[in-house]
Enzyme design. Structure first.
Site, PDB file in Angstrom:
ATOM      1  N   THR A  66      25.468  25.909 -49.366  1.00 25.94           N
ATOM      2  CA  THR A  66      25.170  24.536 -48.490  1.00 25.94           C
ATOM      3  C   THR A  66      24.985  24.689 -46.930  1.00 25.94           C
ATOM      4  O   THR A  66      25.251  23.551 -46.431  1.00 25.94           O
ATOM      5  CB  THR A  66      25.317  23.452 -49.187  1.00 25.94           C
ATOM      6  OG1 THR A  66      26.431  23.094 -49.385  1.00 25.94           O
ATOM      7  CG2 THR A  66      24.184  23.364 -50.866  1.00 25.94           C
ATOM      8  N   GLU A  67      26.214  25.561 -46.793  1.00 29.28           N
ATOM      9  CA  GLU A  67      26.881  25.125 -45.191  1.00 29.28           C
ATOM     10  C   GLU A  67      25.854  25.119 -44.135  1.00 29.28           C
ATOM     11  O   GLU A  67      26.321  24.203 -43.418  1.00 29.28           O
ATOM     12  CB  GLU A  67      27.867  26.018 -45.040  1.00 29.28           C
ATOM     13  CG  GLU A  67      28.748  25.997 -45.474  1.00 29.28           C
ATOM     14  CD  GLU A  67      29.218  26.816 -46.958  1.00 29.28           C
ATOM     15  OE1 GLU A  67      29.967  27.207 -47.915  1.00 29.28           O
ATOM     16  OE2 GLU A  67      27.966  27.477 -47.702  1.00 29.28           O
ATOM     17  N   VAL A  68      25.106  25.409 -43.745  1.00 29.01           N
ATOM     18  CA  VAL A  68      23.812  25.921 -43.276  1.00 29.01           C
ATOM     19  C   VAL A  68      23.057  24.863 -43.068  1.00 29.01           C
ATOM     20  O   VAL A  68      22.459  23.704 -41.935  1.00 29.01           O
ATOM     21  CB  VAL A  68      22.673  26.782 -42.968  1.00 29.01           C
ATOM     22  CG1 VAL A  68      23.684  28.050 -43.202  1.00 29.01           C
ATOM     23  CG2 VAL A  68      22.083  26.846 -44.836  1.00 29.01           C
TER      24      VAL A  68
END
Length: 257
Positions: free
Chosen positions: A133-135
């Site tokens: 989920t980094e983006v």
């Protein structure tokens, strides 16, 4: 207080992330503890297989919120040093000569999903969710991308890394991110059985060399990979484990590993 527990039984070292109140989220201290625990298991001749698990409702929810806040205050050099610490953990897991099994009884998100994807074998309960989920918070899945492309291919890696979406365990298995979905009431027994099968039915040297062969196939061009494989083949034939195993096979006996 330690962020993990370490336990050995029947030649299996179980490393359990133990921050249930934080959903076993990663911070600098926990990354260092994980590196130390894997190094301890690697150096212990009584350990043949390593199981990585999480205590509580999540396997690992990624980076700790307080840790993320601290990173905002770091300068470039400090963030680079911190990134290299996580890089070293991932590389050590990937190159570890002993088999690592992930026992996933809850969500594996961001860095937690990275840990799951770095294990040699991964088993999850049906309710577990997976995703990078980094983006979605303006970050990038930089380190894990190197390993994820190798594991599930460029197309699927692009989809998961760019969208940041969470996928259910069944879809993660279909993508090749994990090996199998196992009912919650059976998963601990299933992982224990897989671990004991590796301990009892396979040579430690053969497991180590086989892991090396898989890395070689990805790291080298075809002629070099084949040449490396030929050398490893010849070396393994001279190893005591091979002599023992072939001898037992010819005598129609089961070797004791």
């Amino acid at each position: 207080m330690s962020g993990l527990t370490y336990h050995i039984a029947d030649r299996v070292a179980t490393i359990t992330l133990n921050r249930p109140d934080k959903r076993n989220a990663l911070n600098g201290a926990l990354v260092r503890e994980l590196r130390e625990a894997f190094a301890r298991a690697e150096a212990d001749d009584h350990v043949k297989v390593i199981v990585l698990a999480g205590n509580g409702k999540a396997f690992c929810a990624g980076a700790d919120l307080e840790y993320l806040q601290q990173l905002q205050q770091n300068n470039y050099e400090e963030n680079l040093a911190d990134s290299r610490e996580l890089m070293q953990l991932m590389e050590e897991m990937y190159t570890l000569p002993k088999v690592v099994i992930a026992l996933i009884e809850g969500d594996a998100i961001a860095g937690g999903c990275g840990l799951a994807s770095l294990a040699d074998l991964s088993y999850a309960v049906p309710a577990a969710k997976f995703g990078y989920t980094e983006v979605r918070i303006g970050f990038v899945p930089a380190l894990v991308s190197v390993f994820l492309v190798r594991k599930i291919g460029e197309g699927r890696a692009r989809e998961l890394l760019l969208t940041g979406r969470l996928i259910p365990a069944e879809e993660a298995a279909a993508y090749g991110l994990i090996n199998k979905v196992v009912p919650a009431e059976q998963i601990r027994a299933h992982v224990a059985a897989v671990a004991q099968s590796l301990c009892n039915d396979a040579s430690a040297n053969s497991l180590k060399i086989t892991k090396q062969l898989v890395r070689t196939a990805l790291d080298q061009q075809l002629p070099a990979a084949l040449e490396t494989a030929a050398h490893l083949n010849a070396e393994t034939r001279q190893h005591p484990d091979c002599r023992k195993g072939v001898g037992a096979f010819l005598d129609k006996q089961k070797p004791s590993w």
